[in-house]
Design an enzyme around this catalytic site. Sequence first.
Site, PDB file in Angstrom:
ATOM      1  N   SER A 112      13.762  26.560   6.735  1.00 33.75           N
ATOM      2  CA  SER A 112      14.055  25.130   6.655  1.00 33.75           C
ATOM      3  C   SER A 112      13.304  24.359   7.737  1.00 33.75           C
ATOM      4  O   SER A 112      13.148  24.826   8.870  1.00 33.75           O
ATOM      5  CB  SER A 112      15.561  24.896   6.834  1.00 33.75           C
ATOM      6  OG  SER A 112      15.847  23.521   6.993  1.00 33.75           O
ATOM      7  N   TYR A 135      12.221  18.965   4.195  1.00 30.76           N
ATOM      8  CA  TYR A 135      12.907  17.704   3.910  1.00 30.76           C
ATOM      9  C   TYR A 135      11.903  16.595   4.210  1.00 30.76           C
ATOM     10  O   TYR A 135      11.371  16.518   5.323  1.00 30.76           O
ATOM     11  CB  TYR A 135      14.148  17.542   4.793  1.00 30.76           C
ATOM     12  CG  TYR A 135      15.269  18.480   4.442  1.00 30.76           C
ATOM     13  CD1 TYR A 135      16.045  18.279   3.304  1.00 30.76           C
ATOM     14  CD2 TYR A 135      15.558  19.585   5.246  1.00 30.76           C
ATOM     15  CE1 TYR A 135      17.083  19.144   2.979  1.00 30.76           C
ATOM     16  CE2 TYR A 135      16.578  20.459   4.929  1.00 30.76           C
ATOM     17  CZ  TYR A 135      17.339  20.224   3.790  1.00 30.76           C
ATOM     18  OH  TYR A 135      18.354  21.086   3.469  1.00 30.76           O
ATOM     19  N   LYS A 214      13.292  22.802  -4.914  1.00 34.42           N
ATOM     20  CA  LYS A 214      14.644  23.317  -4.665  1.00 34.42           C
ATOM     21  C   LYS A 214      15.677  22.232  -4.936  1.00 34.42           C
ATOM     22  O   LYS A 214      15.604  21.138  -4.351  1.00 34.42           O
ATOM     23  CB  LYS A 214      14.770  23.808  -3.226  1.00 34.42           C
ATOM     24  CG  LYS A 214      16.147  24.356  -2.893  1.00 34.42           C
ATOM     25  CD  LYS A 214      16.237  24.813  -1.450  1.00 34.42           C
ATOM     26  CE  LYS A 214      17.605  25.379  -1.143  1.00 34.42           C
ATOM     27  NZ  LYS A 214      18.662  24.323  -1.130  1.00 34.42           N
ATOM     28  N   HIS A 238      22.779  23.075  -3.401  1.00 31.35           N
ATOM     29  CA  HIS A 238      22.874  22.996  -1.946  1.00 31.35           C
ATOM     30  C   HIS A 238      24.145  23.678  -1.439  1.00 31.35           C
ATOM     31  O   HIS A 238      24.744  23.267  -0.439  1.00 31.35           O
ATOM     32  CB  HIS A 238      22.839  21.528  -1.484  1.00 31.35           C
ATOM     33  CG  HIS A 238      21.959  21.281  -0.304  1.00 31.35           C
ATOM     34  ND1 HIS A 238      20.657  20.866  -0.423  1.00 31.35           N
ATOM     35  CD2 HIS A 238      22.186  21.392   1.028  1.00 31.35           C
ATOM     36  CE1 HIS A 238      20.129  20.720   0.775  1.00 31.35           C
ATOM     37  NE2 HIS A 238      21.036  21.037   1.669  1.00 31.35           N
TER      38      HIS A 238
END
Length: 361
Positions: A112, A135, A214, A238
């Site tokens: 991540s 992100y 995702k 999630h």
Amino acid sequence: MSSGLDDRFQTLHEIVRAAKNRLPAGEWDYLVGGTETETTLRRNRLALDSIAFRPRVLRNVSKVDVSSTFLGRPVRIPVMFAPIGSVESFTPGGGATAAQASAEFGVPQMLSSVCHPGLEAVAKAADNFRIFQLYVRGDDAFVDDWVRRAVDNGYAAFAITVDTASYSRRERDLARRFVKPWRTRAGGFEFQAGLSWDHVKRFKDTHSIPLVLKGIATAEDATLAVEHGVEGVYVSNHGGRQLDHGRGAIEVLPEVVRTVGGRATVLVDGGFMRGTDVVKALALGAQSVGIGRLACCGLAAAGQAGLVRVLELLEDEIRIAMGLLGVDRLAALDPSHLHPATPVGPARATSAFPLLDEEGY
């Protein structure tokens, strides 16, 4: 190599228990919690528990092969580390420790972008099969820079999370006034909210690294993904931490697999805690299953060795389940091995480990 923890942790529930005992209350709630009523979180588990097996007997299963391939590369079992923010909350080395476990055991790690010690340091920590997950907190140049860095540091694929247009209300965290540090530092949330299929097209037109999306939760979006040339379609809600009252991830999986029709790799996560859970997803057409909470429990329990021990136990459970189903290789699994069933108990993040209830957890 072995984790060396065979005697200390003979079951997965012992690892989960150790993690809970070692973590502060806020970190534990962050790990096991979901959004608002936690309905999506519970449905992840309920959907898995609503599938029973149809075993076949008198098949030669004297040798059972649980190895697989993922994005064209061999993996020891069809499991990967799902991307989790703030893994450093569960082990001091954070993503670097997870990378070392990934390399030692032989499964992929999806890192991540909100996990320390960062993209480059994690790449230096181990020669593992690694994928980077972003992100989006900036414009096209922001994305391009992350892609360049991922390519330069040997990441085999690039994932963009697409189910965080709004940050959810995670009430366990709110009730404890527990805020992760990256939440106070982060800005640019409007860029994630502004993502569209045009951005996916631009990515594919600009970059050659394989792209995974995702957060796919419908056949319609899976269709658009493969039409845009996406290499990986990642079924995920999630972990029940974004949209409340969604469907369980494995409930979504069959329609996505049908729609993709082999044109992309299908991944799934959401409530997967046991080897039998993994087998169910593979029988429904997934190529890899992401573990998130379970991986963090391994790290919290005993660092790198704890995470490797999680994988060793999952490997045993997958092999045993396959043998008892009458299949000797993963490719032999299909929906004929599954049947609808009624769940036998309540669902929550750790309900796959009923012995914890007997021990007061």
